[in-house]
Motif scaffolding. Structure first.
Motif: not given
Length: 333
Positions: A317-333
């Motif tokens: 699950h290396a690719d999945l772990d890397a994607a977890l580093a992308l921060p969640r937005p404060s609101r939908p965009t």
């Protein structure tokens, strides 16, 4: 009583248009035996033969011609309905977001993630046990993304306008009756299940069919397929009564049955994400994958045995772990 589904209508039309079950199977991205089994199921529902073999291929019977005509009308009407719905979004810049998915334990978490990341007029889901049917929804622009188990023939599909990405290669666990002698162990050796009755999906919906048989035969037995089931509750009821079936690794034990890992990890099933290149998600594929990553991560700890496997196999699950580093937005965009 079983009912016809849109995937059944697509299969009937494909056979009629191609004049051959094998050619239709290639077009639909399934194996010929799986499509043949699906056709037999459709014929049982309708109560009659739809196609006959001839020197020229598969020719529709009188009933078949009638069904094909009606099926084309239904499919055309459905396509028109979806197109109309998509062009009538109430707010400029906002459109419906449609998620197509096989029954997954992280679906509800993914819906929440998508709502947090993407602005849309509404979020709808289409749940189906057939991977090819879900892929068809994305290709036909009736869904924006789809999640399903990789199926035989996917690589042969021509898919110029979509991206396919593996989320994780899930190890397959098994469900056993709680009073089975193997239920008390930490894991189960596949060869010890050689004499048991197996519960599996119908051939046209079973993404593990060929790999499962291959691995079983590699350890010395051919699995005794006794029950074809699409409903998870029915599968678990049969398991509690003494059968055995494969299970998603984050599944929990329940009344009368337990979930255990298969020793060795030979059986792994890739779970894939399919995303449209256009529409509401255009240019945001990495964010879509991050949504999926956060949603999937949320279910790993449901089953402690899967959490242990997850910690021991970071390469899965290396690719999945890397994607977890992308921060969640404060609101939908």
């Amino acid at each position: 009583m079983a009912e016809l589904e849109l995937r059944h209508l697509r299969a009937i039309c494909a056979i009629a248009e191609e004049g051959s079950v094998s050619k239709a199977a290639s077009r639909l991205g399934v194996t010929q035996p799986a499509l043949t089994a699906q056709l037999r199921s459709i014929e049982r529902i309708l109560g009659g033969e739809l196609f006959r073999r001839s020197p020229n291929g598969s020719e529709p019977t009188e009933l078949g011609r009638s069904v094909v005509r009606s099926a084309k009308v239904v499919l055309q009407d459905m396509a028109a309905l979806m197109a109309s719905a998509r062009t009538s979004a109430p707010v400029p810049g906002e459109s419906p977001l449609v998620l197509a998915s096989s029954p997954m334990l992280f679906t509800s978490a993914l819906i929440a993630e998508l709502r947090a990341w993407f602005r849309c007029s509404e979020l709808r889901t289409e749940i189906d046990t057939s991977g090819p049917a879900l892929l068809d929804l994305v290709v036909a622009k009736q869904a924006d993304l789809a999640i399903f188990e990789r199926f035989e023939g996917l690589e042969q599909r021509s898919l110029p306008d979509v991206e396919i990405r593996t989320i994780v290669e899930e190890p397959q666990f098994v469900a056993l009756a709680e009073d089975h002698p193997l239920a008390g162990g930490e894991d189960v050796d596949l060869v010890d299940l050689a004499d048991m009755d197996w519960v599996v999906p119908p051939p046209d919906q079973d993404a593990m069919r060929l790999r499962f048989r291959e691995v079983c035969e590699s350890v010395g037995f051919t699995p005794r397929i006794t029950h074809h089931v699409t409903d998870a509750k029915t599968a678990m009821a049969l398991t509690a009564a003494g059968a055995v079936c494969l299970a998603q690794p984050a599944s929990l034990s329940g009344p009368g049955f337990v979930i255990r890992p298969l020793r060795g990890g030979e059986l792994r099933l890739p779970v894939v994400l399919v995303t449209r290149a256009d529409g509401i998600l255009a240019g945001r594929r990495q964010e879509v994958f991050a949504c999926v990553a956060h949603a999937y991560q949320s279910i790993v700890d449901r089953n402690p045995r899967y959490a242990r496997w997850w910690a021991e196999h970071p390469e899965a699950h290396a690719d999945l772990d890397a994607a977890l580093a992308l921060p969640r937005p404060s609101r939908p965009t």
